[in-house]
Design an enzyme around this catalytic site. Structure first.
Site, PDB file in Angstrom:
ATOM      1  CG  HIS A   1      -2.702   2.807   6.051  1.00  0.00           C
ATOM      2  ND1 HIS A   1      -3.849   3.312   5.889  1.00  0.00           N
ATOM      3  CD2 HIS A   1      -2.303   1.570   5.703  1.00  0.00           C
ATOM      4  CE1 HIS A   1      -4.538   2.088   5.756  1.00  0.00           C
ATOM      5  NE2 HIS A   1      -3.724   1.213   5.655  1.00  0.00           N
TER       6      HIS A   1
ATOM      7  CD  GLU B   1      -3.257  -0.757   2.086  1.00  0.00           C
ATOM      8  OE1 GLU B   1      -4.227  -0.281   1.690  1.00  0.00           O
ATOM      9  OE2 GLU B   1      -2.887  -0.969   3.221  1.00  0.00           O
TER      10      GLU B   1
ATOM     11  CG  HIS C   1      -4.653  -1.823   9.308  1.00  0.00           C
ATOM     12  ND1 HIS C   1      -3.797  -2.746   9.071  1.00  0.00           N
ATOM     13  CD2 HIS C   1      -4.666  -0.893   8.141  1.00  0.00           C
ATOM     14  CE1 HIS C   1      -3.359  -2.535   7.740  1.00  0.00           C
ATOM     15  NE2 HIS C   1      -3.897  -1.614   7.320  1.00  0.00           N
TER      16      HIS C   1
ATOM     17  CG  HIS D   1      -8.266  -0.164   4.933  1.00  0.00           C
ATOM     18  ND1 HIS D   1      -7.561  -0.186   3.440  1.00  0.00           N
ATOM     19  CD2 HIS D   1      -7.013  -0.674   5.502  1.00  0.00           C
ATOM     20  CE1 HIS D   1      -6.457  -0.507   3.367  1.00  0.00           C
ATOM     21  NE2 HIS D   1      -5.892  -0.710   4.589  1.00  0.00           N
TER      22      HIS D   1
END
Length: 266
Positions: free
Chosen positions: A99, A80, A101, A180
């Site tokens: 990023h 990603e 989760h 996500h």
């Protein structure tokens, strides 16, 4: 990898460790930083759990325009990385991206309940946090696994960071991602790390507050709902945290340096 002294390797590694210690990242998720010497490349770790990153050997340099490694012989990286490359491509002021989760934030990506700033440490969230749904942008040959696997999906996510014309800032700080997680941006590693941590903290506080508010509504006492920050307090608290982020950063660095689990050889 032998990197110039201007590349903040130690800061980057500390950032990865801090995000792991605060449960923003676990075995998954990632931090990146734009190359301060050339704005058309950025650094991420190789495909490794953030808490285990320990030296410049673990870093990979990528081109912003297509997320390809500058050195074709680099070790395998994160799938990603297009999240990061497309944000850097669209927003030159962004210098670092996280990023995550985090499970405390995920409910706000799937329930229709808006994540909103409710404490003075999270004004950077703005009046509302957009929720990106990758399913709207799948092409016929895309894997439908919610991951941002290519430049096109990364570009659609990056669009969500464009603030409304009425906003004084050109870039949103945080975007949720349906089923996500979320992505946070900043003008430095400490700022993006701070925003990621307090996105998680705000989600915890808001969830508990909604639970208490629902319980109060069923009782006999007075009930006035949840008091979210109004616009003028959002502006004020955002300025406050931009000035004070290094106080938190210095504490967090000391914690991971003395925690025993983490190694930083940079």
């Amino acid at each position: 990898m032998n990197l110039p002294a201007s590349i903040p390797v130690r800061t980057f590694i500390s950032g990865c460790h801090i995000l792991h210690r605060h449960h923003v990242l676990d075995a998954y998720g990632h931090l990146s930083v734009r190359n301060p010497e050339r704005s058309d490349t950025f650094f991420m770790s190789r495909d490794l759990a953030p808490g285990l990153i320990s030296s410049s050997v673990d870093l990979v340099e990528y081109f912003v325009h297509d997320a390809s490694p500058v050195n074709p012989a680099s070790p395998a990286g994160y799938i990603e990385r297009f999240i990061h490359s497309e944000i850097y491509q669209k927003y030159p002021e962004v210098q670092s991206v996280v990023h995550s989760h985090a499970s405390t934030v995920l409910p706000y990506t799937i329930t229709g309940v808006n994540l909103r700033p409710c404490v003075h440490m999270s004004g950077f969230l703005g009046a509302s946090v957009p929720n990106f749904d990758v399913a709207k942008f799948y092409k016929e040959d895309d894997k439908c696994d919610l991951l941002i696997r290519n430049k096109d999906l990364g570009a659609h996510l990056a669009e969500c960071f464009s603030a409304p014309e009425s906003d004084s800032e050109s870039t949103r700080s945080v975007v949720l991602m349906r089923g996500h997680g979320f992505t946070a941006v900043g003008g430095s590693i400490p700022e993006s790390v701070y925003r990621a941590i307090y996105t998680v903290e705000n989600a915890k506080i808001q969830t508990v507050s909604m639970t208490l508010s629902a319980a109060a509504a069923k009782g006999d006492g007075p009930h006035s709902g949840i008091y979210f920050l109004p616009e003028h307090e959002i502006r004020g608290t955002k300025e406050l945290t931009q000035r004070s982020v290094m106080r938190s950063w210095k504490l967090w660095v000391r914690e991971v340096e003395t925690g025993g689990l983490y190694t930083n050889l940079a």
